[in-house]
Design a protein around this motif. Structure first.
Motif, PDB file in Angstrom:
ATOM      1  N   LEU A 213       0.829  -1.211   0.000  1.00  0.00           N
ATOM      2  CA  LEU A 213       0.000   0.000   0.000  1.00  0.00           C
ATOM      3  C   LEU A 213       0.859   1.255   0.000  1.00  0.00           C
ATOM      4  CD1 LEU A 213      -2.847  -1.054   2.456  1.00  0.00           C
ATOM      5  CD2 LEU A 213      -3.094  -0.505   0.031  1.00  0.00           C
ATOM      6  N   GLU A 214       1.914   1.256   0.804  1.00  0.00           N
ATOM      7  CA  GLU A 214       2.815   2.410   0.854  1.00  0.00           C
ATOM      8  C   GLU A 214       3.533   2.586  -0.484  1.00  0.00           C
ATOM      9  OE1 GLU A 214       4.330   5.823   2.114  1.00  0.00           O
ATOM     10  OE2 GLU A 214       2.890   4.634   3.260  1.00  0.00           O
ATOM     11  N   LEU A 215       3.977   1.499  -1.075  1.00  0.00           N
ATOM     12  CA  LEU A 215       4.637   1.568  -2.379  1.00  0.00           C
ATOM     13  C   LEU A 215       3.685   2.098  -3.443  1.00  0.00           C
ATOM     14  CD1 LEU A 215       7.096   0.954  -4.161  1.00  0.00           C
ATOM     15  CD2 LEU A 215       6.241  -1.394  -4.369  1.00  0.00           C
ATOM     16  N   ASN A 216       2.437   1.631  -3.421  1.00  0.00           N
ATOM     17  CA  ASN A 216       1.438   2.112  -4.373  1.00  0.00           C
ATOM     18  C   ASN A 216       1.208   3.614  -4.203  1.00  0.00           C
ATOM     19  OD1 ASN A 216      -0.684   1.582  -6.399  1.00  0.00           O
ATOM     20  ND2 ASN A 216      -2.036   2.232  -4.752  1.00  0.00           N
ATOM     21  N   LYS A 217       1.116   4.058  -2.967  1.00  0.00           N
ATOM     22  CA  LYS A 217       0.913   5.491  -2.702  1.00  0.00           C
ATOM     23  C   LYS A 217       2.092   6.311  -3.213  1.00  0.00           C
ATOM     24  CE  LYS A 217       0.501   8.751   1.078  1.00  0.00           C
ATOM     25  NZ  LYS A 217       0.977   8.982   2.418  1.00  0.00           N
ATOM     26  N   THR A 218       3.297   5.856  -2.935  1.00  0.00           N
ATOM     27  CA  THR A 218       4.497   6.571  -3.365  1.00  0.00           C
ATOM     28  C   THR A 218       4.571   6.657  -4.886  1.00  0.00           C
ATOM     29  OG1 THR A 218       5.674   5.855  -1.383  1.00  0.00           O
ATOM     30  CG2 THR A 218       7.021   6.565  -3.243  1.00  0.00           C
ATOM     31  N   ARG A 219       4.285   5.553  -5.548  1.00  0.00           N
ATOM     32  CA  ARG A 219       4.339   5.550  -7.013  1.00  0.00           C
ATOM     33  C   ARG A 219       3.242   6.425  -7.616  1.00  0.00           C
ATOM     34  NH1 ARG A 219       6.428  -0.377  -8.942  1.00  0.00           N
ATOM     35  NH2 ARG A 219       8.449  -0.167  -7.937  1.00  0.00           N
ATOM     36  N   TYR A 220       2.064   6.399  -7.024  1.00  0.00           N
ATOM     37  CA  TYR A 220       0.982   7.243  -7.515  1.00  0.00           C
ATOM     38  C   TYR A 220       1.353   8.722  -7.365  1.00  0.00           C
ATOM     39  CZ  TYR A 220      -3.486   9.616  -7.922  1.00  0.00           C
ATOM     40  OH  TYR A 220      -4.476  10.482  -8.301  1.00  0.00           O
ATOM     41  N   GLU A 221       1.911   9.083  -6.210  1.00  0.00           N
ATOM     42  CA  GLU A 221       2.312  10.475  -5.991  1.00  0.00           C
ATOM     43  C   GLU A 221       3.368  10.903  -7.007  1.00  0.00           C
ATOM     44  OE1 GLU A 221       3.417  10.310  -1.858  1.00  0.00           O
ATOM     45  OE2 GLU A 221       1.350  10.665  -1.181  1.00  0.00           O
ATOM     46  N   ALA A 222       4.302  10.010  -7.351  1.00  0.00           N
ATOM     47  CA  ALA A 222       5.311  10.318  -8.357  1.00  0.00           C
ATOM     48  C   ALA A 222       4.666  10.502  -9.728  1.00  0.00           C
ATOM     49  CB  ALA A 222       6.373   9.221  -8.397  1.00  0.00           C
ATOM     50  N   GLU A 223       3.666   9.689 -10.038  1.00  0.00           N
ATOM     51  CA  GLU A 223       2.965   9.818 -11.311  1.00  0.00           C
ATOM     52  C   GLU A 223       2.186  11.124 -11.375  1.00  0.00           C
ATOM     53  OE1 GLU A 223       0.625   6.276 -11.668  1.00  0.00           O
ATOM     54  OE2 GLU A 223       2.385   5.006 -12.016  1.00  0.00           O
ATOM     55  N   VAL A 224       1.548  11.510 -10.287  1.00  0.00           N
ATOM     56  CA  VAL A 224       0.827  12.788 -10.243  1.00  0.00           C
ATOM     57  C   VAL A 224       1.810  13.934 -10.457  1.00  0.00           C
ATOM     58  CG1 VAL A 224      -0.449  14.372  -8.737  1.00  0.00           C
ATOM     59  CG2 VAL A 224      -1.104  11.953  -8.847  1.00  0.00           C
TER      60      VAL A 224
ATOM     61  N   ALA B 140       4.507  13.901 -12.049  1.00  0.00           N
ATOM     62  CA  ALA B 140       4.972  13.870 -13.432  1.00  0.00           C
ATOM     63  C   ALA B 140       3.861  14.233 -14.420  1.00  0.00           C
ATOM     64  CB  ALA B 140       5.529  12.485 -13.762  1.00  0.00           C
ATOM     65  N   GLY B 141       2.665  14.554 -13.907  1.00  0.00           N
ATOM     66  CA  GLY B 141       1.561  14.954 -14.765  1.00  0.00           C
ATOM     67  C   GLY B 141       0.861  13.806 -15.463  1.00  0.00           C
ATOM     68  N   MET B 142       0.995  12.628 -14.937  1.00  0.00           N
ATOM     69  CA  MET B 142       0.408  11.455 -15.583  1.00  0.00           C
ATOM     70  C   MET B 142      -1.060  11.230 -15.215  1.00  0.00           C
ATOM     71  SD  MET B 142       3.685   8.933 -15.152  1.00  0.00           S
ATOM     72  CE  MET B 142       2.896   7.514 -15.884  1.00  0.00           C
ATOM     73  N   HIS B 143      -1.583  11.972 -14.250  1.00  0.00           N
ATOM     74  CA  HIS B 143      -2.967  11.777 -13.809  1.00  0.00           C
ATOM     75  C   HIS B 143      -3.694  13.113 -13.844  1.00  0.00           C
ATOM     76  CE1 HIS B 143      -2.537   7.611 -12.489  1.00  0.00           C
ATOM     77  NE2 HIS B 143      -1.327   7.962 -12.104  1.00  0.00           N
ATOM     78  N   GLN B 144      -4.164  13.470 -15.023  1.00  0.00           N
ATOM     79  CA  GLN B 144      -4.923  14.698 -15.188  1.00  0.00           C
ATOM     80  C   GLN B 144      -6.400  14.394 -14.948  1.00  0.00           C
ATOM     81  OE1 GLN B 144      -3.288  17.504 -15.707  1.00  0.00           O
ATOM     82  NE2 GLN B 144      -1.359  16.408 -15.880  1.00  0.00           N
ATOM     83  N   LEU B 145      -7.096  15.328 -14.321  1.00  0.00           N
ATOM     84  CA  LEU B 145      -8.540  15.159 -14.154  1.00  0.00           C
ATOM     85  C   LEU B 145      -9.198  15.228 -15.524  1.00  0.00           C
ATOM     86  CD1 LEU B 145      -9.320  17.348 -11.029  1.00  0.00           C
ATOM     87  CD2 LEU B 145      -9.281  14.870 -11.190  1.00  0.00           C
ATOM     88  N   LYS B 146     -10.073  14.298 -15.789  1.00  0.00           N
ATOM     89  CA  LYS B 146     -10.758  14.256 -17.075  1.00  0.00           C
ATOM     90  C   LYS B 146     -12.176  14.762 -16.885  1.00  0.00           C
ATOM     91  CE  LYS B 146      -7.956  10.475 -18.670  1.00  0.00           C
ATOM     92  NZ  LYS B 146      -7.837   9.050 -18.835  1.00  0.00           N
TER      93      LYS B 146
END
Length: 120
Positions: free
Chosen positions: A80-91, A93-99
């Motif tokens: 869970l912590e790894l998933n959170k860290t990777r998601y935050e890095a993706e955000v 990097a602009g990989m998760h834009q609100l659609k």
């Protein structure tokens, strides 16, 4: 399986059966599962974690040959912590834009092309 003329389900039932202790083939399969679990931990860099393999109760499944419930909790916490860290890095990097929803899916006020227009 071939030598014994049994299927995979039967093999795994024997792997998870604590009374099957002397069968060399089943013991070897258990050891291979331990080796695989350790290899996965090493791949994640979590070789500090002691898995405590053995026969443990698993919710909804009864007794299984697996790692301890404490180890399972720790693995889940780390994932869970790894998933959170990777998601935050993706955000970052602009990989998760609100659609935005497509125009057809947006709600229209009554009186501006609504199906309810003129029904009162």
């Amino acid at each position: 399986m071939f030598e014994r003329d049994i299927g995979l389900t039967t093999v795994y039932n024997e792997i998870h059966d604590p009374s099957v202790r002397t069968d060399q083939g089943i013991r070897e399969l258990r050891n291979l599962h331990v080796d695989l679990d350790v290899a996965v931990l090493d791949a994640y860099g979590w070789s500090d974690l002691e898995l405590g393999h053995g026969f443990h109760g698993v919710r909804g499944q009864g007794v299984r040959f697996t790692f301890s419930p404490e180890a399972a909790d720790e693995v889940l916490d780390r994932l869970l912590e790894l998933n959170k860290t990777r998601y935050e890095a993706e955000v970052a990097a602009g990989m998760h834009q609100l659609k935005r929803k497509p125009k057809a899916a947006r709600a229209r006020p009554v009186g501006q092309g609504s199906l309810l227009e003129g029904t009162q």
